[in-house]
Design an enzyme around this catalytic site. Structure first.
Site, PDB file in Angstrom:
ATOM      1  N   ASP A  90       0.821  -1.204   0.000  1.00  0.00           N
ATOM      2  CA  ASP A  90       0.000   0.000   0.000  1.00  0.00           C
ATOM      3  C   ASP A  90       0.861   1.262   0.000  1.00  0.00           C
ATOM      4  O   ASP A  90       2.003   1.271   0.485  1.00  0.00           O
ATOM      5  CB  ASP A  90      -0.979   0.010   1.173  1.00  0.00           C
ATOM      6  CG  ASP A  90      -0.321  -0.068   2.541  1.00  0.00           C
ATOM      7  OD1 ASP A  90       0.746  -0.707   2.658  1.00  0.00           O
ATOM      8  OD2 ASP A  90      -0.868   0.509   3.499  1.00  0.00           O
ATOM      9  N   GLU A 155       0.014  -1.100   5.875  1.00  0.00           N
ATOM     10  CA  GLU A 155       0.993  -0.432   6.737  1.00  0.00           C
ATOM     11  C   GLU A 155       0.734   1.059   6.855  1.00  0.00           C
ATOM     12  O   GLU A 155       0.891   1.643   7.931  1.00  0.00           O
ATOM     13  CB  GLU A 155       2.404  -0.672   6.195  1.00  0.00           C
ATOM     14  CG  GLU A 155       3.522  -0.333   7.171  1.00  0.00           C
ATOM     15  CD  GLU A 155       3.964   1.118   7.140  1.00  0.00           C
ATOM     16  OE1 GLU A 155       4.653   1.550   8.079  1.00  0.00           O
ATOM     17  OE2 GLU A 155       3.621   1.835   6.171  1.00  0.00           O
TER      18      GLU A 155
END
Length: 422
Positions: A90, A155
């Protein structure tokens, strides 16, 4: 008897010979939008799976939440030590596209730079660990231990559906971990400050604005007074524990001599930083506000805990006579570190020096990352990855192509050193 030096030379030379493939892999990852939020990792996870399967590598998929996929793939022997390569798919949102000088999802290479959202944080590092993993597989290096590639989706929002989910469910474990998060070229991060995000909600009594301050109770002005007290967290004198004094010392040296523009920020390593991030309250200008919410990001140095900070806040805010609540959310941890002499740290640091012919040493990170979760499970961990640090989470994010290649060489060589060591 295995000659580690010959093996390291072999994998480093192979990375060099195939570096265009590595650059193409990084570019391809950037071209796949994987912004979080919303956090849909389907496309990028399937792409990585397809790439790994070209080398006859098995990949296990774990959907920890809707459209959030964790990938785990392992090579080597179940006997011996176990090293984890870790990275996240991400990226933070690109934001206002008009403020970019190039398409943030172009994956373009220009003048020696890889361009795009995630170039530094952390698709360059992600491509590096994927590529190093496949190099060891395609060269059929017979590892005396196990190397696991762990790729997570969650994250950037500090969520629970990546590393902490895998650890909690006992899907991953190991004797050491390398996270390919952005770092300085010669200074991996072996420790980090703690993090304490909280929402302060202040309650008032509504009334007609024409009667303020004689009528009602203004939640916004009470919140302003509370903010002044919260900012005093910076002034708390904290005693740094003996076991991390050397790490703080070398980290300040790094800020003073390497990242010289960071010298002014040296005090953050020993103080609680306080950022008043958002404030929301009231309904109309002529109504005394009965509610105000403030979001605060504090980073905690070694020597103080979240509980101690909370106790301080309640003491100071309690003296104000205001009606309030504190609700923790998001990133939360105490300061944590891995001994720089731990085998996984030495494997990375020594091979940075070996590959670059430059002095390398570990330093503190003044933010937080997934490393804290591995340390919670007693897995030694450090972070090392390609980056142009000033562009992380900003516009025109980029990273030098040569740094991507260098890091991949370090990853591959360090895996050999770590797994072949006693």
């Amino acid at each position: 008897m295995v000659n580690k030096q010959e093996l390291k030379d072999k994998v480093i030379n192979e990375v060099e010979a195939c570096k265009e493939e590595l650059v193409d892999l990084c570019s391809s990852l950037i071209k796949i939008p994987s912004e979080n939020p919303p956090g849909d990792s389907t496309e990028i996870s399937r792409f990585i799976e397809s790439y790994l399967k070209k080398f006859d590598t098995e990949v296990d998929f774990y959907e920890s939440a809707d459209k959030m996929y964790n990938l785990v793939s392992s090579i080597g022997s179940e006997e011996g030590k176990h090293l984890i390569y870790c990275g996240h798919t991400d990226v933070v949102p690109a934001g206002n596209l008009e403020k970019w000088d190039f398409d943030p999802f172009s994956g373009e290479v220009k003048d020696g730079w890889m361009l795009g959202r995630g170039a530094s944080d952390m698709k360059a590092g992600l491509s590096g660990i994927i590529f190093a993993f496949t190099i060891l597989k395609r060269l059929q290096i017979k590892l005396p231990g196990k190397l696991s590639l762990t790729i997570v989706p969650d994250e950037e929002t500090g969520g629970d559906f990546g590393v902490p989910w895998l650890l909690k469910n006992k899907i991953i474990h190991g004797d050491g971990c390398l996270i390919a998060e952005p770092s300085s070229p010669y200074n991996p991060t072996v420790g980090q400050k703690g993090s304490y995000w909280f929402e302060l909600e202040v309650f008032g009594q509504p009334g007609h604005g024409s009667l303020s301050p004689l009528a009602g109770k203004n939640a916004i002005t009470d919140a302003v007074v509370a903010i002044r007290e919260i900012q005093k967290l910076w002034d708390i004198q904290i005693t740094v524990p003996d076991e991390v004094k050397q790490l703080i010392h070398v980290s300040q040296k790094y800020m003073r001599e390497v990242e010289k523009d960071r010298e002014a920020f040296m005090p953050v390593l020993e103080h609680i930083t306080v950022n008043i991030g958002t404030i929301e309250g009231g309904t109309k200008s002529n109504v005394i506000p009965e509610n105000c919410k403030v979001e605060v990001d504090c980073r905690l140095p070694f020597g103080i805990t979240e509980k101690e900070v909370t106790d301080f806040l309640h003491e100071k805010l309690g003296e104000l006579g205001i009606d309030y609540k504190i609700r923790p959310f998001g990133f939360r941890s105490n300061a944590n570190f891995t001994d720089p002499d731990d085998p996984v740290c030495k494997a990375i640091i020594n091979n940075i020096s070996f590959v670059t012919d430059h002095e390398a040493y570990g330093v503190m990170q003044w933010a937080s990352s997934d490393a804290r979760h591995f340390r919670d499970y007693n897995i030694p961990v450090l972070q090392y990855g390609p980056a142009f640090l000033p562009t992380i989470h900003g516009y025109n994010e980029r990273v030098q192509v040569e740094q991507i290649i260098t890091c991949a060489k370090v990853y591959a060589a360090a895996a050999i050193d770590f797994l072949y060591s006693e």
